[in-house]
Motif scaffolding. Structure first.
Motif, mmCIF file in Angstrom:
data_model
loop_
_atom_site.group_PDB
_atom_site.id
_atom_site.type_symbol
_atom_site.label_atom_id
_atom_site.label_comp_id
_atom_site.label_asym_id
_atom_site.label_seq_id
_atom_site.Cartn_x
_atom_site.Cartn_y
_atom_site.Cartn_z
ATOM 1 N N LYS A 93 39.241 51.840 76.366
ATOM 2 C CA LYS A 93 40.146 50.801 76.933
ATOM 3 C C LYS A 93 40.787 50.041 75.481
ATOM 4 O O LYS A 93 40.379 50.781 74.587
ATOM 5 N N ASP A 94 41.515 48.966 75.394
ATOM 6 C CA ASP A 94 41.937 48.583 73.711
ATOM 7 C C ASP A 94 40.706 49.011 73.457
ATOM 8 O O ASP A 94 40.477 47.996 73.355
ATOM 9 N N LEU A 95 41.543 48.776 71.952
ATOM 10 C CA LEU A 95 40.370 48.503 70.625
ATOM 11 C C LEU A 95 41.052 47.129 70.401
ATOM 12 O O LEU A 95 42.279 47.437 69.662
ATOM 13 N N VAL A 96 40.506 46.799 69.242
ATOM 14 C CA VAL A 96 40.711 45.521 68.984
ATOM 15 C C VAL A 96 40.350 45.362 67.363
ATOM 16 O O VAL A 96 38.934 45.532 67.576
ATOM 17 N N GLY A 97 41.331 44.955 66.123
ATOM 18 C CA GLY A 97 40.411 45.230 65.051
ATOM 19 C C GLY A 97 40.444 44.144 64.482
ATOM 20 O O GLY A 97 41.321 43.799 64.541
ATOM 21 N N ILE A 98 39.748 43.624 63.359
ATOM 22 C CA ILE A 98 39.814 42.510 63.166
ATOM 23 C C ILE A 98 39.351 42.250 62.004
ATOM 24 O O ILE A 98 37.992 42.523 61.030
ATOM 25 N N ALA A 99 40.103 42.392 60.664
ATOM 26 C CA ALA A 99 40.029 42.622 59.737
ATOM 27 C C ALA A 99 39.888 41.011 58.490
ATOM 28 O O ALA A 99 40.564 40.672 58.794
ATOM 29 N N THR A 100 39.144 40.691 57.643
ATOM 30 C CA THR A 100 38.728 39.730 57.047
ATOM 31 C C THR A 100 39.134 40.305 55.170
ATOM 32 O O THR A 100 37.484 41.402 54.743
ATOM 33 N N ALA A 101 39.561 39.969 54.567
ATOM 34 C CA ALA A 101 39.495 39.637 53.062
ATOM 35 C C ALA A 101 38.397 39.177 52.784
ATOM 36 O O ALA A 101 38.262 38.147 52.465
ATOM 37 N N LEU A 102 37.738 39.631 51.737
ATOM 38 C CA LEU A 102 36.346 38.943 51.593
ATOM 39 C C LEU A 102 36.898 38.678 49.821
ATOM 40 O O LEU A 102 35.986 38.082 49.486
ATOM 41 N N LYS A 103 37.237 40.230 48.766
ATOM 42 C CA LYS A 103 38.087 39.172 47.542
ATOM 43 C C LYS A 103 39.149 39.563 47.802
ATOM 44 O O LYS A 103 39.856 41.104 47.823
ATOM 45 N N ILE A 104 39.962 38.993 46.798
ATOM 46 C CA ILE A 104 41.461 39.091 46.360
ATOM 47 C C ILE A 104 41.451 38.815 44.957
ATOM 48 O O ILE A 104 41.479 37.918 44.557
ATOM 49 N N GLY A 105 42.062 40.625 44.632
ATOM 50 C CA GLY A 105 41.764 40.171 42.808
ATOM 51 C C GLY A 105 43.257 40.857 42.520
ATOM 52 O O GLY A 105 43.757 41.195 43.419
ATOM 53 N N ARG A 106 43.190 41.093 40.708
ATOM 54 C CA ARG A 106 44.532 41.662 40.788
ATOM 55 C C ARG A 106 44.428 43.148 41.257
ATOM 56 O O ARG A 106 46.121 42.924 41.224
ATOM 57 N N ARG A 107 44.010 43.980 40.706
ATOM 58 C CA ARG A 107 43.673 45.743 40.849
ATOM 59 C C ARG A 107 43.043 45.911 42.559
ATOM 60 O O ARG A 107 43.174 47.148 42.930
ATOM 61 N N SER A 108 42.263 44.584 43.112
ATOM 62 C CA SER A 108 42.345 45.421 44.888
ATOM 63 C C SER A 108 41.868 44.364 45.411
ATOM 64 O O SER A 108 41.121 43.571 45.295
ATOM 65 N N ILE A 109 41.231 44.787 46.973
ATOM 66 C CA ILE A 109 41.376 43.817 48.462
ATOM 67 C C ILE A 109 40.424 44.323 48.820
ATOM 68 O O ILE A 109 40.453 45.762 49.218
ATOM 69 N N VAL A 110 39.203 43.855 48.500
ATOM 70 C CA VAL A 110 38.114 44.039 49.303
ATOM 71 C C VAL A 110 37.500 43.673 50.586
ATOM 72 O O VAL A 110 37.790 42.278 50.942
ATOM 73 N N MET A 111 37.418 44.653 52.311
ATOM 74 C CA MET A 111 37.070 43.884 53.323
ATOM 75 C C MET A 111 36.406 43.828 54.266
ATOM 76 O O MET A 111 35.828 45.057 53.354
ATOM 77 N N ARG A 112 36.974 43.643 55.325
ATOM 78 C CA ARG A 112 35.644 43.998 56.411
ATOM 79 C C ARG A 112 36.575 44.446 57.517
ATOM 80 O O ARG A 112 37.230 43.045 57.350
ATOM 81 N N VAL A 113 36.260 44.618 58.745
ATOM 82 C CA VAL A 113 36.495 45.231 59.879
ATOM 83 C C VAL A 113 35.150 45.489 60.887
ATOM 84 O O VAL A 113 35.045 46.565 60.686
ATOM 85 N N ASP A 114 36.386 44.219 62.007
ATOM 86 C CA ASP A 114 35.129 44.620 63.061
ATOM 87 C C ASP A 114 36.275 45.270 64.214
ATOM 88 O O ASP A 114 36.782 44.671 64.597
#
Length: 139
Positions: A93-114
């Motif tokens: 069935k359809d798959l749902v992804g929820i991405a959350t930014a954990l740290k937004i820096g000048r050079r990178s963004i760290v995220m998690r996705v459920d």
């Protein structure tokens, strides 16, 4: 046009396979983005379950959509790393992804996705995107 549709349109321009798969951004509520990958029979693997590459694709596209939602000029941002844990067998069935930014820096963004199949959490991913540092920064 709402922001989710604008980010979806950006995704389609930058990565046409996302449009081919019907993948879209359904909601943006920073620091979160929700994406939907509609079920298609070619996503199945033996055992009538969604394939790992299908889930990894959604996780990566969710992270990229979150980067674009944070800064639409970051079209050249690239995946820096991606780890995924498959937790349960997803249904066809359809798959749902929820991405959350954990740290937004000048050079990178760290995220998690459920990733969810229905109400069931089927995978958890973490990763980061390297940002295009040649862009002017706002002060």
């Amino acid at each position: 046009m709402d922001v989710a549709q604008e980010v979806t349109n950006l995704l389609y321009q930058i990565m046409p396979p996302a449009e081919d798969q019907g993948l879209y951004v359904s909601q943006i509520d920073l620091p979160q983005v929700t994406c939907i990958m509609p079920f298609q029979p070619h996503q199945l693997r033996p055992g009538n379950t969604l394939s790992g590459p299908t889930m990894m694709t959604l996780a990566d596209v969710c992270m990229y959509a979150l980067v674009l939602a944070i800064d639409e000029h970051q079209k050249m941002a690239v995946t820096q790393d991606l780890q995924i844990h498959f937790l349960a067998r997803p249904e066809p069935k359809d798959l749902v992804g929820i991405a959350t930014a954990l740290k937004i820096g000048r050079r990178s963004i760290v995220m998690r996705v459920d990733l969810y199949s229905g109400d069931r959490l089927v995978a958890h991913a973490t990763g980061s995107y390297a940002l295009d540092t040649t862009l002017p920064t706002s002060t």
